[in-house]
Design a protein around this motif. Structure first.
Motif, PDB file in Angstrom:
ATOM      1  N   HIS A 194       0.858  -1.200   0.000  1.00  0.00           N
ATOM      2  CA  HIS A 194       0.000   0.000   0.000  1.00  0.00           C
ATOM      3  C   HIS A 194       0.883   1.235   0.000  1.00  0.00           C
ATOM      4  CE1 HIS A 194      -3.623  -2.155   2.151  1.00  0.00           C
ATOM      5  NE2 HIS A 194      -3.380  -2.636   0.940  1.00  0.00           N
ATOM      6  N   ALA A 195       1.872   1.231   0.897  1.00  0.00           N
ATOM      7  CA  ALA A 195       2.761   2.385   1.027  1.00  0.00           C
ATOM      8  C   ALA A 195       3.518   2.645  -0.272  1.00  0.00           C
ATOM      9  CB  ALA A 195       3.731   2.167   2.186  1.00  0.00           C
ATOM     10  N   GLU A 196       3.928   1.590  -0.944  1.00  0.00           N
ATOM     11  CA  GLU A 196       4.654   1.747  -2.203  1.00  0.00           C
ATOM     12  C   GLU A 196       3.756   2.349  -3.280  1.00  0.00           C
ATOM     13  OE1 GLU A 196       7.607  -0.920  -4.892  1.00  0.00           O
ATOM     14  OE2 GLU A 196       7.583  -1.067  -2.719  1.00  0.00           O
ATOM     15  N   ILE A 197       2.516   1.901  -3.369  1.00  0.00           N
ATOM     16  CA  ILE A 197       1.569   2.438  -4.353  1.00  0.00           C
ATOM     17  C   ILE A 197       1.275   3.897  -4.037  1.00  0.00           C
ATOM     18  CG2 ILE A 197      -0.812   2.308  -5.199  1.00  0.00           C
ATOM     19  CD1 ILE A 197      -0.585  -0.769  -4.786  1.00  0.00           C
ATOM     20  N   GLU A 198       1.136   4.228  -2.759  1.00  0.00           N
ATOM     21  CA  GLU A 198       0.796   5.589  -2.357  1.00  0.00           C
ATOM     22  C   GLU A 198       1.898   6.591  -2.661  1.00  0.00           C
ATOM     23  OE1 GLU A 198      -0.238   4.737   1.700  1.00  0.00           O
ATOM     24  OE2 GLU A 198      -2.379   4.705   1.226  1.00  0.00           O
ATOM     25  N   ILE A 199       3.087   6.124  -3.006  1.00  0.00           N
ATOM     26  CA  ILE A 199       4.164   7.038  -3.389  1.00  0.00           C
ATOM     27  C   ILE A 199       3.773   7.823  -4.635  1.00  0.00           C
ATOM     28  CG2 ILE A 199       6.529   7.102  -4.319  1.00  0.00           C
ATOM     29  CD1 ILE A 199       7.181   4.805  -2.368  1.00  0.00           C
ATOM     30  N   GLY A 200       3.039   7.186  -5.530  1.00  0.00           N
ATOM     31  CA  GLY A 200       2.584   7.862  -6.730  1.00  0.00           C
ATOM     32  C   GLY A 200       1.559   7.023  -7.458  1.00  0.00           C
ATOM     33  N   TYR A 201       0.426   7.619  -7.764  1.00  0.00           N
ATOM     34  CA  TYR A 201      -0.646   6.908  -8.462  1.00  0.00           C
ATOM     35  C   TYR A 201      -1.517   7.899  -9.216  1.00  0.00           C
ATOM     36  CZ  TYR A 201      -3.493   8.564  -4.602  1.00  0.00           C
ATOM     37  OH  TYR A 201      -4.120   9.363  -3.680  1.00  0.00           O
ATOM     38  N   VAL A 202      -2.296   7.385 -10.133  1.00  0.00           N
ATOM     39  CA  VAL A 202      -3.274   8.158 -10.873  1.00  0.00           C
ATOM     40  C   VAL A 202      -4.631   7.514 -10.648  1.00  0.00           C
ATOM     41  CG1 VAL A 202      -4.083   8.782 -13.192  1.00  0.00           C
ATOM     42  CG2 VAL A 202      -1.648   8.915 -12.649  1.00  0.00           C
ATOM     43  N   VAL A 203      -5.633   8.306 -10.278  1.00  0.00           N
ATOM     44  CA  VAL A 203      -6.981   7.780 -10.126  1.00  0.00           C
ATOM     45  C   VAL A 203      -7.572   7.609 -11.521  1.00  0.00           C
ATOM     46  CG1 VAL A 203      -9.290   8.196  -9.223  1.00  0.00           C
ATOM     47  CG2 VAL A 203      -7.293   8.846  -7.863  1.00  0.00           C
ATOM     48  N   VAL A 204      -7.882   6.357 -11.863  1.00  0.00           N
ATOM     49  CA  VAL A 204      -8.451   6.045 -13.170  1.00  0.00           C
ATOM     50  C   VAL A 204      -9.978   6.055 -13.084  1.00  0.00           C
ATOM     51  CG1 VAL A 204      -8.572   4.305 -15.015  1.00  0.00           C
ATOM     52  CG2 VAL A 204      -6.443   4.629 -13.732  1.00  0.00           C
ATOM     53  N   LEU A 205     -10.497   5.576 -11.974  1.00  0.00           N
ATOM     54  CA  LEU A 205     -11.933   5.551 -11.730  1.00  0.00           C
ATOM     55  C   LEU A 205     -12.145   5.800 -10.254  1.00  0.00           C
ATOM     56  CD1 LEU A 205     -14.772   4.849 -12.977  1.00  0.00           C
ATOM     57  CD2 LEU A 205     -14.395   2.530 -12.121  1.00  0.00           C
ATOM     58  N   GLY A 206     -13.086   6.678  -9.929  1.00  0.00           N
ATOM     59  CA  GLY A 206     -13.326   6.882  -8.515  1.00  0.00           C
ATOM     60  C   GLY A 206     -13.813   8.184  -8.134  1.00  0.00           C
TER      61      GLY A 206
END
Length: 107
Positions: free
Chosen positions: A95-107
């Motif tokens: 979770h912490a690794e993903i939270e470093i950088g992401y783009v919301v595709v749907l939500g």
């Protein structure tokens, strides 16, 4: 949590439209984030698209529809591998690794 601008997702518009249609069909209540190479400058044309599905009403609960989505993605015209994982089934360290950088595709 660094949420990146949606334009950071390196996916041609025609494939993004297919992806969004499939997400809305199979995971209408979910939040879907893209992470990994396709949101950085380290991507290349054949890079996988990594998606994580989150249940916004309860992040500890798995999201229904992922298997159907995966099957639909394989059958779609999207020419790259789309890997879909469920937030609720990932360890906190990921979770912490993903939270470093992401783009919301749907939500």
């Amino acid at each position: 949590m660094p949420k990146l601008d949606p334009s950071a997702l390196h996916l041609p518009a025609r494939y993004r439209q297919i992806l969004l249609a499939l997400l809305r069909q199979h995971l209408p209540q979910a939040e879907v984030w893209a992470y990994g190479n396709r949101i950085t400058d380290d991507y290349y044309e054949a890079s996988d698209l990594d998606l994580v599905v989150r249940n916004p009403s309860d992040l500890s609960q798995a999201s229904d529809g992922i298997l159907d989505l995966q099957e639909a993605l394989v059958e779609s015209d999207i020419p790259i591998l789309v890997q879909v994982v469920d937030w609720a089934r990932l360890p906190g360290s990921f979770h912490a690794e993903i939270e470093i950088g992401y783009v919301v595709v749907l939500g």
